[in-house]
Design an enzyme around this catalytic site. Structure first.
Site, PDB file in Angstrom:
ATOM      1  N   ASP A 142     -17.306   6.981  -1.738  1.00 19.64           N
ATOM      2  CA  ASP A 142     -16.109   6.747  -0.928  1.00 19.64           C
ATOM      3  C   ASP A 142     -15.881   8.010  -0.100  1.00 19.64           C
ATOM      4  OD1 ASP A 142     -13.732   5.712   0.091  1.00 19.64           O
ATOM      5  OD2 ASP A 142     -12.572   6.025  -1.746  1.00 19.64           O
ATOM      6  N   ARG A 164     -13.690  -8.951   0.345  1.00 16.72           N
ATOM      7  CA  ARG A 164     -12.257  -8.657   0.201  1.00 16.72           C
ATOM      8  C   ARG A 164     -11.442  -9.927   0.450  1.00 16.72           C
ATOM      9  NH1 ARG A 164     -10.267  -3.565   0.647  1.00 16.72           N
ATOM     10  NH2 ARG A 164      -8.473  -4.556  -0.352  1.00 16.72           N
ATOM     11  N   ARG A 204       0.886  -1.180   0.000  1.00 14.60           N
ATOM     12  CA  ARG A 204       0.000   0.000   0.000  1.00 14.60           C
ATOM     13  C   ARG A 204       0.910   1.212   0.000  1.00 14.60           C
ATOM     14  NH1 ARG A 204      -5.510   1.017   3.251  1.00 14.60           N
ATOM     15  NH2 ARG A 204      -6.105  -0.298   1.509  1.00 14.60           N
ATOM     16  N   CYS A 237     -16.355   1.213  -0.082  1.00 12.64           N
ATOM     17  CA  CYS A 237     -15.204   0.343   0.231  1.00 12.64           C
ATOM     18  C   CYS A 237     -14.854   0.346   1.706  1.00 12.64           C
ATOM     19  CB  CYS A 237     -14.005   0.756  -0.616  1.00 12.64           C
ATOM     20  SG  CYS A 237     -13.377   2.402  -0.236  1.00 12.64           S
ATOM     21  N   GLN A 269      -9.784  -3.851  -4.333  1.00 11.76           N
ATOM     22  CA  GLN A 269     -11.111  -3.481  -3.849  1.00 11.76           C
ATOM     23  C   GLN A 269     -12.172  -3.787  -4.898  1.00 11.76           C
ATOM     24  OE1 GLN A 269     -12.094  -1.965  -0.775  1.00 11.76           O
ATOM     25  NE2 GLN A 269     -14.090  -2.528  -1.594  1.00 11.76           N
ATOM     26  N   HIS A 299      -7.088   1.270  -6.829  1.00  7.24           N
ATOM     27  CA  HIS A 299      -7.307   0.285  -5.753  1.00  7.24           C
ATOM     28  C   HIS A 299      -7.942  -0.961  -6.384  1.00  7.24           C
ATOM     29  CE1 HIS A 299      -7.654  -1.320  -1.862  1.00  7.24           C
ATOM     30  NE2 HIS A 299      -8.586  -0.557  -1.337  1.00  7.24           N
TER      31      HIS A 299
END
Ligand code: CP
Ligand code: NVA
Length: 313
Positions: free
Chosen positions: A231, A298, A113, A270, A143, A140
């Protein structure tokens, strides 16, 4: 499809790097992993997974990505090493190229990340093991594997569906754009013009003939949609929180906005979510929300990504 030898690892950095059949295959594998439960059968697992180690490095905080990758690798039969950036010599300026070469001698895959997307591409240039994007400033992709799965569980095939995004044109939005182009669904994004999605990603989508529509009006984007997504208004690394909150106020997903979507539309996020900002508590905790399935997925999605990166066809 890339070969699986150490010389040409299967990196998972952007959905746009995959062809449509490979993305479809990974989502199908994620569905199969979920059905298989905690102990996936050999047919779904990479060869010699018991001897495989995933190194995870975090330059930013994470709950879901960190824990779901760790649990996924263990449930597949492999092991993990989790590090914060500052635990490593990367935090003291060791070159990415040297780090990539050294980790490739110890481990079988690395998931990072990162603040800057180019950290991933530079590592991938020098690594002989797969590099997985666990979120960057640009995208991402992990996700979105879970999100595609979640959509299909609730609403059936995503091909031909309409997904609406209301809010910041951020990293998660970019991966939605990549997915919409590859899997042939309509994506309507409503963003304040100052926070439109990445220009290069939009240009890529346009060139690829994607069904991507961009508006500054959330009511237009959401009308008749099968799914509404948003988001946080302030992503990790964003500096201008007050300005963003002011610009994004009109894009909040509340009951009135959800009513403009189809009656049986789902709501996705998410997470982490900020109730009363990008989404009302009544929506995220309401009947149309599938955010807990999305978070669970996930785990199944990470297993599919790991299996693909480590060589399952
Ligand atoms: N959605 C997501 O990536 O969550 P984390 O930041 O907790 O990993
Ligand atoms: N856009 C958010 C996603 C968090 C999972 C961020 O980058 O902080």
């Amino acid at each position: 499809m890339p070969a699986t030898s150490k010389a040409t690892p299967r990196h998972f950095i952007d959905l746009a790097d995959l062809d449509a059949a490979t993305l479809r295959r990974i989502v199908d594998m994620a569905h199969a992993m979920k059905k298989a439960g905690k102990r996936p059968p050999a047919a779904l697992k990479p060869a010699a997974i018991e001897d495989s180690i995933l190194v995870m490095i975090f330059e930013k905080p994470s709950t879901r990505t960190r824990v779901s990758f760790d649990v996924a690798m263990r449930q597949l039969g492999g092991q993990t090493i989790g590090l914060n950036n500052t635990d490593t010599q990367l935090g003291r300026g060791e070159p990415l190229s040297d780090t990539a070469k050294v980790l490739s001698r110890y481990a079988d895959a690395m998931m990072l990340r990162v603040n800057e997307h180019k950290t991933l591409t530079e590592l991938a240039e020098h690594a002989s093991i797969p590099v997985i994007n666990g979120l960057s400033d640009l995208s991402h992709p992990c996700q979105i594997i879970a999100d595609l799965m979640t959509f299909e569980e609730s609403r059936g095939a995503i091909k031909g569906a309409t997904v609406a995004w209301a809010g910041d044109g951020n990293n998660v939005a970019a991966s939605w754009i990549h997915a919409a182009v590859l899997l042939d669904f309509k994506l309507r994004l409503a963003c304040p013009p100052q926070l439109n999605p990445n220009r290069n990603v939009m240009a890529w989508a346009q060139k690829a003939g994607g069904k991507i529509e961009l508006t500054d009006d959330a009511n237009v984007a959401v009308k008749g949609a099968d799914c509404v997504v948003t988001d946080t208004w302030v992503s990790m690394g964003d500096q201008d929180a007050p300005k963003r909150k002011q610009l994004l106020g009109p894009y909040a997903v509340d009951d009135a906005l959800m009513k403009r979507a189809k009656n049986d539309a789902i709501f996705m996020h998410c997470l982490p979510a900020y109730r009363g900002h990008e989404v009302s508590a009544s929506v995220i905790d309401g009947a149309q929300s599938v955010v807990w399935d999305e978070a669970e997925n996930r785990l199944h999605a990470q297993k599919a990504i790991l299996a693909w990166c480590l060589g399952v066809n």
